[in-house]
Write an enzyme that holds these catalytic residues in place. Structure first.
Site, PDB file in Angstrom:
ATOM      1  N   ARG A 175       3.368 -29.377  -4.973  1.00 42.43           N
ATOM      2  CA  ARG A 175       4.714 -28.913  -4.618  1.00 42.43           C
ATOM      3  C   ARG A 175       5.765 -29.989  -4.900  1.00 42.43           C
ATOM      4  O   ARG A 175       6.949 -29.711  -4.971  1.00 42.43           O
ATOM      5  CB  ARG A 175       4.774 -28.556  -3.132  1.00 42.43           C
ATOM      6  CG  ARG A 175       4.090 -27.265  -2.762  1.00 42.43           C
ATOM      7  CD  ARG A 175       4.107 -27.067  -1.253  1.00 42.43           C
ATOM      8  NE  ARG A 175       5.452 -27.124  -0.704  1.00 42.43           N
ATOM      9  CZ  ARG A 175       6.269 -26.088  -0.609  1.00 42.43           C
ATOM     10  NH1 ARG A 175       5.887 -24.907  -1.045  1.00 42.43           N
ATOM     11  NH2 ARG A 175       7.464 -26.214  -0.078  1.00 42.43           N
ATOM     12  N   ARG A 179      10.152 -36.072 -11.912  1.00 43.28           N
ATOM     13  CA  ARG A 179      11.094 -35.859 -13.013  1.00 43.28           C
ATOM     14  C   ARG A 179      11.295 -37.126 -13.816  1.00 43.28           C
ATOM     15  O   ARG A 179      11.429 -38.206 -13.248  1.00 43.28           O
ATOM     16  CB  ARG A 179      12.468 -35.417 -12.462  1.00 43.28           C
ATOM     17  CG  ARG A 179      12.446 -34.105 -11.739  1.00 43.28           C
ATOM     18  CD  ARG A 179      13.860 -33.536 -11.684  1.00 43.28           C
ATOM     19  NE  ARG A 179      13.863 -32.380 -10.815  1.00 43.28           N
ATOM     20  CZ  ARG A 179      14.274 -32.419  -9.552  1.00 43.28           C
ATOM     21  NH1 ARG A 179      14.724 -33.540  -9.048  1.00 43.28           N
ATOM     22  NH2 ARG A 179      14.244 -31.325  -8.817  1.00 43.28           N
ATOM     23  N   ARG A 252      -0.535 -27.656  11.705  1.00 41.50           N
ATOM     24  CA  ARG A 252       0.105 -28.950  11.919  1.00 41.50           C
ATOM     25  C   ARG A 252       1.301 -28.715  12.821  1.00 41.50           C
ATOM     26  O   ARG A 252       1.999 -27.709  12.705  1.00 41.50           O
ATOM     27  CB  ARG A 252       0.596 -29.535  10.597  1.00 41.50           C
ATOM     28  CG  ARG A 252      -0.453 -30.265   9.829  1.00 41.50           C
ATOM     29  CD  ARG A 252       0.156 -31.234   8.824  1.00 41.50           C
ATOM     30  NE  ARG A 252       1.049 -30.608   7.867  1.00 41.50           N
ATOM     31  CZ  ARG A 252       2.323 -30.941   7.704  1.00 41.50           C
ATOM     32  NH1 ARG A 252       2.886 -31.845   8.462  1.00 41.50           N
ATOM     33  NH2 ARG A 252       3.059 -30.347   6.785  1.00 41.50           N
ATOM     34  N   ARG A 283      10.189 -38.715   9.522  1.00 48.44           N
ATOM     35  CA  ARG A 283      11.525 -38.509   8.968  1.00 48.44           C
ATOM     36  C   ARG A 283      12.586 -38.727  10.039  1.00 48.44           C
ATOM     37  O   ARG A 283      12.323 -38.543  11.228  1.00 48.44           O
ATOM     38  CB  ARG A 283      11.676 -37.073   8.438  1.00 48.44           C
ATOM     39  CG  ARG A 283      10.955 -36.826   7.144  1.00 48.44           C
ATOM     40  CD  ARG A 283      11.254 -35.455   6.569  1.00 48.44           C
ATOM     41  NE  ARG A 283      10.392 -34.436   7.131  1.00 48.44           N
ATOM     42  CZ  ARG A 283      10.027 -33.337   6.493  1.00 48.44           C
ATOM     43  NH1 ARG A 283      10.464 -33.114   5.265  1.00 48.44           N
ATOM     44  NH2 ARG A 283       9.244 -32.446   7.046  1.00 48.44           N
ATOM     45  N   GLU A 303      11.404 -37.180  13.556  1.00 49.50           N
ATOM     46  CA  GLU A 303      10.328 -36.200  13.477  1.00 49.50           C
ATOM     47  C   GLU A 303       8.978 -36.920  13.551  1.00 49.50           C
ATOM     48  O   GLU A 303       8.680 -37.766  12.702  1.00 49.50           O
ATOM     49  CB  GLU A 303      10.444 -35.418  12.164  1.00 49.50           C
ATOM     50  CG  GLU A 303       9.367 -34.379  11.954  1.00 49.50           C
ATOM     51  CD  GLU A 303       9.476 -33.715  10.591  1.00 49.50           C
ATOM     52  OE1 GLU A 303      10.358 -32.856  10.440  1.00 49.50           O
ATOM     53  OE2 GLU A 303       8.698 -34.080   9.687  1.00 49.50           O
ATOM     54  N   TYR A 351       2.428 -20.834   4.324  1.00 52.81           N
ATOM     55  CA  TYR A 351       3.660 -21.615   4.246  1.00 52.81           C
ATOM     56  C   TYR A 351       4.700 -20.799   3.489  1.00 52.81           C
ATOM     57  O   TYR A 351       4.474 -20.396   2.349  1.00 52.81           O
ATOM     58  CB  TYR A 351       3.420 -22.946   3.538  1.00 52.81           C
ATOM     59  CG  TYR A 351       4.650 -23.813   3.532  1.00 52.81           C
ATOM     60  CD1 TYR A 351       4.907 -24.684   4.583  1.00 52.81           C
ATOM     61  CD2 TYR A 351       5.588 -23.718   2.498  1.00 52.81           C
ATOM     62  CE1 TYR A 351       6.047 -25.454   4.596  1.00 52.81           C
ATOM     63  CE2 TYR A 351       6.729 -24.486   2.512  1.00 52.81           C
ATOM     64  CZ  TYR A 351       6.956 -25.356   3.557  1.00 52.81           C
ATOM     65  OH  TYR A 351       8.100 -26.113   3.579  1.00 52.81           O
ATOM     66  N   ASP A 353       8.910 -20.633   2.442  1.00 51.00           N
ATOM     67  CA  ASP A 353      10.295 -21.073   2.474  1.00 51.00           C
ATOM     68  C   ASP A 353      11.138 -19.913   3.012  1.00 51.00           C
ATOM     69  O   ASP A 353      10.696 -18.763   3.030  1.00 51.00           O
ATOM     70  CB  ASP A 353      10.767 -21.468   1.074  1.00 51.00           C
ATOM     71  CG  ASP A 353      10.181 -22.797   0.625  1.00 51.00           C
ATOM     72  OD1 ASP A 353       9.977 -23.670   1.485  1.00 51.00           O
ATOM     73  OD2 ASP A 353       9.916 -22.959  -0.583  1.00 51.00           O
TER      74      ASP A 353
END
Length: 372
Positions: A175, A179, A252, A283, A303, A351, A353
């Site tokens: 995922r 680049r 999780r 995070r 987090e 999962y 989005d």
């Protein structure tokens, strides 16, 4: 309410799936009752206003999609800003751009061209002789080499999952964008942003005209609720619906630690990932940057991964072989429930989005109306 009063649909859960389904059915003239055990609607995209800042109460949510229809769909409820997700990785005080791109490579190695960066990655992994990656570690090494893996992936991932990288499946890391351009935009999608005024505006728009009952646990009086509607839309944990007949599915989980700072800018970015093993949190979000805020104070959320997730809030399904085998048994039971529609992240144990949740709810509501 009189016991004989009926609804067309009882919707358990007011997150994006339940709210979208309720909206479409209400538009079609159906009578819906939405239940949620929390004291607010919206599931995990709920925002709370603190110091005049829209705080993403259950962690950062950034809407992104390539689907213009879905983008137009959410924009009917709120105007979206131009926020672009460009996280920063913090490794023991060293800062790197995410996703991995030419800026990251330059900071690490001083490489200035894609050719140089690719050659450096190839040099680092040449001796490893990785063929088809068998786990997350091998997949990550093959993608970005040893330096990035050790500094920016290994410890962060192991904190997140509570497992060694060698024990995690390779597909998880696929995922992650890599680049060979100077582009810090995390997502490749054409449409991206945050609703101006927060996600509550989206949920309020979706649930407009629906009857909603908060602080109401479906399981505390299941028989009563089931008797009130022709059909059920269930968005909770699929294993809970069937009383954990085949055991509990694993998730999780996370916990959040909120702080208000008497300064206008704490870290200079909305999302900072802490990738070393010593920092206990993964995070830090600084919420005002999601909406380009200029408030005199700022609010951050740390987090933390939760090691024992059994009694914690379920966030991410653990889609390993063992859990998928158990899921199949629950899916077989679900397929026999003619009056129940299972939908969303928990009921489908996958999962999603945000745009994918909405798309799933739109498809299932469309099929319901078509099959009348």
């Amino acid at each position: 309410m009189k016991s004989e009063e009926k609804y067309d649909y009882l919707i358990v859960g007011s997150g994006l799936f339940g709210a979208t389904f309720a909206h479409e059915m209400t538009k079609a003239g159906k009578k819906c009752l939405v239940l949620d055990k929390r004291d607010h609607a919206g599931g995990n995209i709920h925002c709370k206003k603190i110091e005049d800042i829209n705080v993403h109460w259950y962690g950062a949510h950034i809407f992104h999609t390539n689907d213009k229809f879905l983008w137009d769909y959410v924009n009917q409820f709120a105007e979206f800003n131009r926020y672009t997700n460009s996280p920063i990785a913090n490794y023991k005080g060293e800062l790197y751009n995410l996703p991995f791109n030419m800026n990251t490579f330059y900071s690490l190695w001083g490489t200035k061209t894609p050719k140089e960066a690719k050659e450096e990655i190839a040099r680092q992994i040449k001796h490893l002789n990785i063929g088809e990656p068998q786990n997350l570690e091998e997949q990550a090494l093959k993608l970005v080499g040893t330096d990035i893996y050790e500094k920016l992936i290994k410890h962060y991932t192991e904190k997140q999952w509570g497992k060694k990288a060698t024990e995690l499946p390779a597909f998880i890391i696929k995922r992650l964008p890599v680049r060979f351009t100077y582009d810090n935009n995390y997502f490749n999608d054409k449409y991206q942003g945050i609703p101006i005024g927060g996600y509550n505006k989206i949920i309020d728009g979706l649930l407009d005209g629906c009857e909603v009952r908060l602080n109401t646990d479906f399981f505390e009086d299941r028989t009563k609720w089931l008797s009130l509607a022709e059909k059920i839309v269930y968005t909770g944990k699929i294993d809970a619906y069937f009383d954990y007949r085949f055991g509990e599915l694993e998730y999780r989980s996370l916990r959040y630690e909120l702080e208000v700072h008497d300064t206008e800018n704490y870290q200079g970015n909305a999302v900072m990932n802490f990738t070393d093993a010593e920092t206990p949190y993964t995070r830090v979000y600084e919420h005002k940057h999601f909406e380009f805020g200029t408030q005199p104070k700022t609010v951050t959320t740390k987090e933390y991964p939760v090691k024992d997730a059994q009694n914690a809030e379920p966030y991410y399904p653990v889609n390993d072989e063992k859990n998928m085998h158990t899921l199949k048994k629950y899916q077989d039971l679900a397929s026999k429930e003619e009056k129940v529609i299972f939908g969303g992240r928990l009921a489908e144990y996958r999962y999603y989005d945000m745009h994918q949740v909405i798309a799933s709810a739109l498809l299932k509501s469309k099929n319901e109306l078509k099959n009348e």
